[in-house]
Design a protein around this motif. Structure first.
Motif, PDB file in Angstrom:
ATOM      1  N   ASP A 220      88.875  97.579 119.227  1.00  0.00           N
ATOM      2  CA  ASP A 220      87.590  97.297 119.853  1.00  0.00           C
ATOM      3  C   ASP A 220      87.113  98.547 120.606  1.00  0.00           C
ATOM      4  O   ASP A 220      87.670  98.897 121.645  1.00  0.00           O
ATOM      5  CB  ASP A 220      87.794  96.101 120.807  1.00  0.00           C
ATOM      6  N   LYS A 242      86.417  95.699 115.729  1.00  0.00           N
ATOM      7  CA  LYS A 242      85.412  95.063 116.584  1.00  0.00           C
ATOM      8  C   LYS A 242      84.564  96.119 117.292  1.00  0.00           C
ATOM      9  O   LYS A 242      84.663  97.295 116.967  1.00  0.00           O
ATOM     10  CB  LYS A 242      86.102  94.128 117.578  1.00  0.00           C
ATOM     11  N   GLY A 243      83.717  95.689 118.246  1.00  0.00           N
ATOM     12  CA  GLY A 243      82.920  96.680 118.960  1.00  0.00           C
ATOM     13  C   GLY A 243      81.642  96.170 119.594  1.00  0.00           C
ATOM     14  O   GLY A 243      80.902  96.935 120.195  1.00  0.00           O
ATOM     15  N   CYS A 281      81.097  93.716 115.466  1.00  0.00           N
ATOM     16  CA  CYS A 281      81.296  95.145 115.261  1.00  0.00           C
ATOM     17  C   CYS A 281      79.948  95.792 114.972  1.00  0.00           C
ATOM     18  O   CYS A 281      79.278  95.413 114.017  1.00  0.00           O
ATOM     19  CB  CYS A 281      82.260  95.380 114.094  1.00  0.00           C
ATOM     20  N   ALA A 284      81.427 101.027 112.491  1.00  0.00           N
ATOM     21  CA  ALA A 284      82.781 101.443 112.144  1.00  0.00           C
ATOM     22  C   ALA A 284      82.689 102.495 111.052  1.00  0.00           C
ATOM     23  O   ALA A 284      81.938 102.331 110.084  1.00  0.00           O
ATOM     24  CB  ALA A 284      83.604 100.253 111.672  1.00  0.00           C
ATOM     25  N   GLN A 311      74.531  96.354 112.319  1.00  0.00           N
ATOM     26  CA  GLN A 311      75.873  96.799 111.970  1.00  0.00           C
ATOM     27  C   GLN A 311      75.811  97.979 110.999  1.00  0.00           C
ATOM     28  O   GLN A 311      74.975  98.005 110.103  1.00  0.00           O
ATOM     29  CB  GLN A 311      76.651  95.668 111.289  1.00  0.00           C
TER      30      GLN A 311
END
Length: 415
Positions: A220, A242-243, A281, A284, A311
């Motif tokens: 995360d 995650k994030g 998220c 990424a 995202q």
């Protein structure tokens, strides 16, 4: 020369003093596995900190504890036959500032907590056992009662502790330790950099009572994370990126990118998915999984596409994988706890530069690529894959390629 030797001697003594071991049995910890030892173990941690740093040692035996809080320059080692066992009373896990499901909020502490402890290490070969069965049963009982009343239940309504919560730490090592039976997420890394998880055995059961939301490793808002030579089998996602979530998540300082993640030489047993990006998220990139074995009936790579969150998933590589899975790639809308919060935004996802190569698996479906209507998808490549599958590829995107791919012995042609 004598002065130099004297100074060197002082330096050695200083390093030795800083590298002390603090065996918990010397701090009033009881060998009675039914007695709560939280305060006594915390005294050992506090003494290690006050002494300039050191390793808190859990010897052979079973030691019951609530939330423990590690401090700068302290570490944790569990010897052979040692078990740090979590209390199954949520009152033993105090509320405090935390992070759960992509949101900043007050939540219950984990069994092992480290906040801004650079160089934090947890080493085995002992066990950290969350003793989660009571929490799992409460969760399912509550969910059943809510459904009977025609209501939805979120994951946070039944209060459960995580096993590890490591927040704002650099140069973290979790090595050769068993992480079992967490009440909630097993290993939660938040705002950490340079993390190595190696040689660990991470498990939670599917039966007789399923262990809900016990993700193996949640990454995360972290950078440079390596997961190597681990076994993971949990009743949720094995490795989860995650994030943050929500229509404004990309603007909030507590959220952020996850990048430079490597998962290698691991074996993934039963899980909801092997490698998942989402469900909370925002960005990424540079995510690699390689040289792994899978033995489950769930996605190898899963993208959870939230229609309430912007995202970006990019530069994802999955290569040299063997075994059995549900599908090689699943990309699908994820509407669990959908909430625009009154925003007029119309979030969408961007997926680009995804490569899956050198894969030999038995699967139930080759792949499913169906995101939300506004999602932008490009640069997906399947390469050097040999699969058996009961169901074909489902795909609604144009920039998807197959190179040297066979399904049930027949070359895959993507039109």
């Amino acid at each position: 020369m004598k002065k130099l030797l004297f100074l060197l001697g002082l330096a050695v003594l200083s390093v030795t003093a800083r590298a002390q071991d603090f065996n918990i049995t010397k701090f009033g910890v009881s060998a009675d596995s039914t007695k709560l030892n939280t305060k006594a173990i915390q005294r050992a941690i506090d003494k290690a900190y006050a002494s300039g740093g050191g390793t808190v040692v859990i010897p052979k035996g079973v030691y019951l504890s609530g939330a423990l809080f590690f401090k700068p320059k302290t570490k944790l080692r569990l010897l052979e036959g040692a078990k740090l066992k979590g209390s199954d009373n949520i009152a033993d896990y105090p509320l405090g500032p935390s992070r759960m499901e992509g949101k900043k909020l007050d939540y219950y502490a984990a069994l092992v907590n480290a906040y801004k402890v650079d160089g934090f290490t947890i080493t085995g070969p002992g066990i950290i056992d969350g003793n989660g069965a009571k929490f799992w049963k409460y969760f399912w009982d509550h969910r059943d009662s809510m459904r009977k009343a025609g209501k939805e239940s979120t994951n946070l309504e039944v209060h459960r502790p995580r096993l590890l919560f490591i927040w704002g730490c650099n140069n973290v090592t979790i090595q050769n330790v068993k992480l079992h039976n967490s009440g909630f997420w097993t290993t939660h890394l938040y705002q950490c950099n340079n993390v190595l998880i190696e040689g660990c055995d991470i498990r939670s059961p599917f039966k007789p009572v399923p262990a809900p939301s016990t993700d193996g490793v949640d990454i995360d808002v972290c950078k440079k994370v390596t997961i190597r030579n681990c076994y993971v089998s949990v009743n949720d996602d094995a490795i989860c990126i995650k994030g943050g979530k929500g229509p404004d998540a990309h603007k909030l300082p507590e959220n952020g990118i996850v990048e430079d993640v490597l998962v290698e030489n691991c074996t993934i047993g039963s899980a909801h998915a092997t490698l998942t990006l989402g469900s909370e998220c925002i960005h990424a990139r540079n995510i690699t999984m390689r040289n792994c074995k899978v033995d489950n009936n769930t996605p190898l790579l899963k993208f959870k596409m939230r229609p309430d969150t912007y995202q970006i998933f990019e530069n994802v590589t999955v290569e040299n994988i063997t075994g059995k899975c549900g599908t090689i790639l699943e990309m699908a809308p994820w509407k669990q706890f959908f909430d625009l919060g009154g925003s007029v935004e119309k979030p969408f996802g961007t997926i680009r530069n995804i490569t899956l190569s050198n894969i030999k698996v038995d699967c139930q479906r080759f792949a499913t690529l169906e995101g939300n209507p506004m999602d932008k998808v490009s640069g997906i490549v399947f390469k050097n894959i040999e699969a058996t599958s009961k169901n074909p590829l489902v795909n609604k995107y144009t920039d998807v390629k197959a190179e040297n791919v066979t399904v049930n012995g027949v070359p895959l042609v993507i039109k």
